[in-house]
Design an enzyme around this catalytic site. Structure first.
Site, PDB file in Angstrom:
ATOM      1  N   VAL A  18       0.834  -1.214   0.000  1.00 46.28           N
ATOM      2  CA  VAL A  18       0.000   0.000   0.000  1.00 46.28           C
ATOM      3  C   VAL A  18       0.865   1.260   0.000  1.00 46.28           C
ATOM      4  O   VAL A  18       0.634   2.188  -0.785  1.00 46.28           O
ATOM      5  CB  VAL A  18      -0.967   0.013   1.212  1.00 46.28           C
ATOM      6  CG1 VAL A  18      -1.902   1.210   1.124  1.00 46.28           C
ATOM      7  CG2 VAL A  18      -1.781  -1.282   1.279  1.00 46.28           C
ATOM      8  N   ALA A  47       9.700   5.824   6.053  1.00 49.94           N
ATOM      9  CA  ALA A  47      10.388   4.847   6.905  1.00 49.94           C
ATOM     10  C   ALA A  47      10.129   3.444   6.388  1.00 49.94           C
ATOM     11  O   ALA A  47       8.982   3.087   6.095  1.00 49.94           O
ATOM     12  CB  ALA A  47       9.886   4.972   8.343  1.00 49.94           C
ATOM     13  N   VAL A 134     -10.926  -0.480   6.772  1.00 49.09           N
ATOM     14  CA  VAL A 134     -12.059  -1.391   6.588  1.00 49.09           C
ATOM     15  C   VAL A 134     -12.503  -1.369   5.132  1.00 49.09           C
ATOM     16  O   VAL A 134     -12.820  -0.306   4.577  1.00 49.09           O
ATOM     17  CB  VAL A 134     -13.257  -1.028   7.494  1.00 49.09           C
ATOM     18  CG1 VAL A 134     -14.405  -2.025   7.271  1.00 49.09           C
ATOM     19  CG2 VAL A 134     -12.850  -1.018   8.954  1.00 49.09           C
ATOM     20  N   GLY A 136     -10.956  -1.726   2.293  1.00 47.47           N
ATOM     21  CA  GLY A 136     -10.074  -1.111   1.307  1.00 47.47           C
ATOM     22  C   GLY A 136     -10.620   0.186   0.732  1.00 47.47           C
ATOM     23  O   GLY A 136     -10.871   1.150   1.458  1.00 47.47           O
ATOM     24  N   LYS A 207     -11.976  -5.604  11.676  1.00 48.91           N
ATOM     25  CA  LYS A 207     -12.821  -4.685  10.909  1.00 48.91           C
ATOM     26  C   LYS A 207     -14.240  -4.657  11.486  1.00 48.91           C
ATOM     27  O   LYS A 207     -14.880  -3.594  11.538  1.00 48.91           O
ATOM     28  CB  LYS A 207     -12.831  -5.106   9.444  1.00 48.91           C
ATOM     29  CG  LYS A 207     -11.459  -4.902   8.776  1.00 48.91           C
ATOM     30  CD  LYS A 207     -11.351  -5.673   7.481  1.00 48.91           C
ATOM     31  CE  LYS A 207     -10.041  -5.395   6.758  1.00 48.91           C
ATOM     32  NZ  LYS A 207      -9.787  -6.319   5.656  1.00 48.91           N
TER      33      LYS A 207
HETATM   34  N1  LIG Z   1      -2.471  -4.923   1.372  1.00 51.24           N
HETATM   35  C1  LIG Z   1      -3.760  -4.565   1.440  1.00 51.24           C
HETATM   36  O1  LIG Z   1      -4.567  -4.870   0.570  1.00 51.24           O
HETATM   37  C2  LIG Z   1      -4.250  -3.749   2.601  1.00 51.24           C
HETATM   38  C3  LIG Z   1      -5.546  -3.230   2.565  1.00 51.24           C
HETATM   39  C4  LIG Z   1      -6.036  -2.478   3.633  1.00 51.24           C
HETATM   40  C5  LIG Z   1      -5.222  -2.256   4.721  1.00 51.24           C
HETATM   41  N2  LIG Z   1      -3.962  -2.781   4.742  1.00 51.24           N
HETATM   42  C6  LIG Z   1      -3.137  -2.481   5.912  1.00 51.24           C
HETATM   43  O2  LIG Z   1      -2.120  -1.593   5.500  1.00 51.24           O
HETATM   44  C7  LIG Z   1      -0.942  -1.834   6.263  1.00 51.24           C
HETATM   45  C8  LIG Z   1       0.210  -2.143   5.303  1.00 51.24           C
HETATM   46  O3  LIG Z   1      -0.130  -3.292   4.540  1.00 51.24           O
HETATM   47  P1  LIG Z   1       0.775  -3.752   3.315  1.00 51.24           P
HETATM   48  O4  LIG Z   1       0.008  -4.832   2.649  1.00 51.24           O
HETATM   49  O5  LIG Z   1       1.217  -2.579   2.517  1.00 51.24           O
HETATM   50  O6  LIG Z   1       2.030  -4.363   4.091  1.00 51.24           O
HETATM   51  P2  LIG Z   1       3.495  -4.705   3.553  1.00 51.24           P
HETATM   52  O7  LIG Z   1       4.032  -5.790   4.418  1.00 51.24           O
HETATM   53  O8  LIG Z   1       3.488  -4.900   2.083  1.00 51.24           O
HETATM   54  O9  LIG Z   1       4.308  -3.360   3.845  1.00 51.24           O
HETATM   55  C9  LIG Z   1       4.705  -2.959   5.137  1.00 51.24           C
HETATM   56  C10 LIG Z   1       5.874  -1.969   5.024  1.00 51.24           C
HETATM   57  O10 LIG Z   1       6.180  -1.458   6.315  1.00 51.24           O
HETATM   58  C11 LIG Z   1       7.580  -1.544   6.570  1.00 51.24           C
HETATM   59  N3  LIG Z   1       7.770  -1.722   7.992  1.00 51.24           N
HETATM   60  C12 LIG Z   1       7.219  -2.676   8.798  1.00 51.24           C
HETATM   61  N4  LIG Z   1       7.622  -2.497  10.067  1.00 51.24           N
HETATM   62  C13 LIG Z   1       8.425  -1.399  10.075  1.00 51.24           C
HETATM   63  C14 LIG Z   1       9.146  -0.724  11.093  1.00 51.24           C
HETATM   64  N5  LIG Z   1       9.092  -1.131  12.359  1.00 51.24           N
HETATM   65  N6  LIG Z   1       9.871   0.364  10.745  1.00 51.24           N
HETATM   66  C15 LIG Z   1       9.925   0.785   9.459  1.00 51.24           C
HETATM   67  N7  LIG Z   1       9.239   0.179   8.445  1.00 51.24           N
HETATM   68  C16 LIG Z   1       8.515  -0.900   8.762  1.00 51.24           C
HETATM   69  C17 LIG Z   1       8.039  -2.721   5.730  1.00 51.24           C
HETATM   70  O11 LIG Z   1       9.415  -2.619   5.437  1.00 51.24           O
HETATM   71  C18 LIG Z   1       7.168  -2.547   4.471  1.00 51.24           C
HETATM   72  O12 LIG Z   1       7.744  -1.569   3.619  1.00 51.24           O
HETATM   73  C19 LIG Z   1      -1.286  -2.947   7.242  1.00 51.24           C
HETATM   74  O13 LIG Z   1      -1.740  -2.380   8.449  1.00 51.24           O
HETATM   75  C20 LIG Z   1      -2.443  -3.653   6.542  1.00 51.24           C
HETATM   76  O14 LIG Z   1      -3.287  -4.323   7.451  1.00 51.24           O
HETATM   77  C21 LIG Z   1      -3.451  -3.506   3.720  1.00 51.24           C
HETATM   78  N1  LIG Z   2      -5.643  -8.741   4.045  1.00 56.29           N
HETATM   79  C1  LIG Z   2      -6.745  -7.861   3.892  1.00 56.29           C
HETATM   80  C2  LIG Z   2      -6.315  -6.565   3.270  1.00 56.29           C
HETATM   81  C3  LIG Z   2      -7.412  -5.525   3.263  1.00 56.29           C
HETATM   82  O1  LIG Z   2      -7.656  -5.051   4.544  1.00 56.29           O
HETATM   83  C4  LIG Z   2      -7.781  -8.531   3.012  1.00 56.29           C
HETATM   84  O2  LIG Z   2      -7.496  -9.574   2.417  1.00 56.29           O
HETATM   85  O3  LIG Z   2      -8.900  -8.029   2.937  1.00 56.29           O
HETATM   86 NA    NA Z   3     -12.737   1.716   3.279  1.00 56.55          NA
END
Ligand SMILES: NC(=O)c1ccc[n+]([C@@H]2O[C@H](COP(=O)([O-])OP(=O)(O)OC[C@H]3O[C@@H](n4cnc5c(N)ncnc54)[C@H](O)[C@@H]3O)[C@@H](O)[C@H]2O)c1
Ligand SMILES: N[C@@H](CCO)C(=O)O
Ligand code: NA
Length: 432
Positions: A18, A47, A134, A136, A207
């Protein structure tokens, strides 16, 4: 209020699925975002766990020191997309205390520590927004928090996890094996870092806690959610669902019980093909809201994946930035109500029972009697002979709405009887 004409400076925590899309959009759509906010949105630092080249990201922005980035005096807005509880909670608490607004997609954090973060934002007079947490890309947080705040919501039922919806959809439509469908969902960027959070229902439960809190103006914690995932759902469940015109979905249900308490649960559920949630395919999500005055509302769209989730994040970033430019904070959570959580045994639902019985005179009557004995009414029953076995039959029973405690009593009585072989598979059925 930020100084006249000064940019709104954004720190990004996390540059994964994301975060990388948020960084891309901040650069690609800079001119439009600037016009919408009235000031430039400047990305001043990102970061990450490791500093390495990332497509489209200026390497000079990268740091592994998230705490130092948050503490920088020139940061106005912290966008948290790194996930996890620690050190995320501490970082966001520090950001809010320092008067920075926060945008996060972290449902796990909000479902466990939302109350303290919302209070910290209120104290500091800044925003905390979380539309991406919640469903997306689907606008559902703001509709519940703002658009429907004058109504009385009675139920929120949702498909709020893209990974499990994708897996179940693949099992129905292609007969895919569970493990293969999960691997696809991971490759497509839908799954959490640890996909057990998806398949065991914890992501949907987080969620559900957030949705119930907003819908019923209270605080629901992750631990309040009765949670069952899809790890046990197999081909037999898919077939049983299809035979009665249903599909299996992982539903999050937040409902007002007759005694005024609220029931919040996540369960694999048979959804009749005619229900609006049955047609929600792939990684799509949908949230079905019922309220006294508006009636029924359905919100549907992409529930996971980098770019759709980034859309919701950017909506929050623009809103928080506009507020900062005007020197105001948006409306916070109202959590004045303390209805309490419905005892899990008193939660009411239709149920489907799949069981194998001896194919002999009187068996069906005794099964019906056991159900009558616990006050559970049968809505539909089907019996088919067990293939290659003249002595047993498979029963498929759908009940009328009953409490889970009464249903549990029926199952215990039947499983103890000589008429029934093995365990009874019980799944909830959506609807009346
Ligand atoms: N992927 C999805 O479809 C989606 C949808 C809705 C919400 N989310 C939420 O968004 C957030 C990110 O999800 P994602 O799928 O992008 O995860 P991801 O694992 O792809 O990315 C996480 C990033 O955070 C960095 N990171 C983690 N811990 C760290 C720390 N302590 N210090 C510095 N950097 C750190 C990692 O290096 C990585 O770049 C999560 O809370 C997830 O629940 C994801
Ligand atoms: N892992 C979550 C990402 C969206 O919050 C999903 O599959 O819906
Ligand atoms: Na939403």
């Amino acid at each position: 209020m930020s100084s006249p004409g000064a940019p709104v400076r954004v720190a990004l925590l996390g540059c994964g699925t994301v975060g990388s899309q948020v960084a891309r959009i901040l650069v690609e759509q800079a001119a439009d975002l600037r016009a919408r906010v009235g000031r430039p949105l400047d990305l001043v630092g990102i970061a990450t766990r490791t500093v390495r080249e990332r497509p489209g990201v200026d390497p000079a922005l990268l740091t592994t020191d998230a705490a130092a980035l948050v503490a920088r005096p020139d940061v106005d807005l912290v966008v948290e997309l790194m996930g996890g509880i620690h050190p995320t909670l501490e970082l966001l608490t520090d950001a809010l205390a320092a008067g920075k607004s926060v945008v996060t997609a972290n449902k796990a954090l909000l479902a466990q520590h939302g109350g303290e973060l919302f209070e910290a934002a209120e104290r500091a007079g800044v925003d905390i927004y979380y539309e991406a947490a919640v469903a997306g890309a689907i606008p559902i947080i703001r509709p519940l928090r703002e658009s429907l705040v004058g109504d009385a919501v009675t139920a929120v039922t949702g498909i709020v996890n893209g990974t499990t919806n994708y897996i179940l959809d693949q099992m129905h439509t292609t007969g895919a094996e569970y493990a293969d469908a999960l691997a696809d969902a991971q490759a497509l960027g839908y799954a959490e870092a640890d996909p057990t959070a998806d398949v065991e229902g914890h992501d949907a439960a987080a969620k559900a806690a957030i949705l119930a809190s907003l819908a019923f103006h209270t605080r629901v914690h992750l631990d309040d959610v009765d949670c069952e995932g899809i790890a046990e759902v197999g081909a037999a469940d898919i077939e049983a669902a299809e035979q009665i015109g249903c599909v299996v979905k992982l539903l999050a249900r937040c409902t007002l019980s007759a005694d005024g308490t609220i029931a919040v649960g996540v369960h694999p559920t048979l959804v009749p093909a005619t229900h609006p949630l049955a047609g929600v395919r792939g990684a799509f999500n949908a949230v079905f809201v019922e309220s006294i005055n508006a009636g029924q509302l359905m919100f549907m769209g992409p529930g996971a994946g980098g770019s759709p989730t980034a859309s919701a994040v950017l909506g929050d970033v623009v809103t928080a930035a506009r507020n900062r430019v005007r020197g105001v904070a948006g409306p916070g959570e109202s959590a004045y109500s303390t209805p309490g959580i419905t005892d899990p045994g008193r939660v009411r639902s239709r149920h489907h029972l799949a069981l194998v019985v001896r194919d002999e005179p009187g068996v069906l009557a005794r099964v019906a009697a056991a159900m009558a004995h616990s006050g559970v009414s049968i809505q539909e029953v089907r019996q088919v002979p067990l293939p290659g076995d003249g002595a047993h039959a498979r029963l498929s029973i759908t009940t009328h709405v009953a409490s889970t405690a009464d249903l549990g009593a029926v199952v215990a009585e039947l499983e103890a009887s000589d008429d029934v072989s093995g365990r009874i598979r019980v799944l909830r059925v959506e609807g009346e």
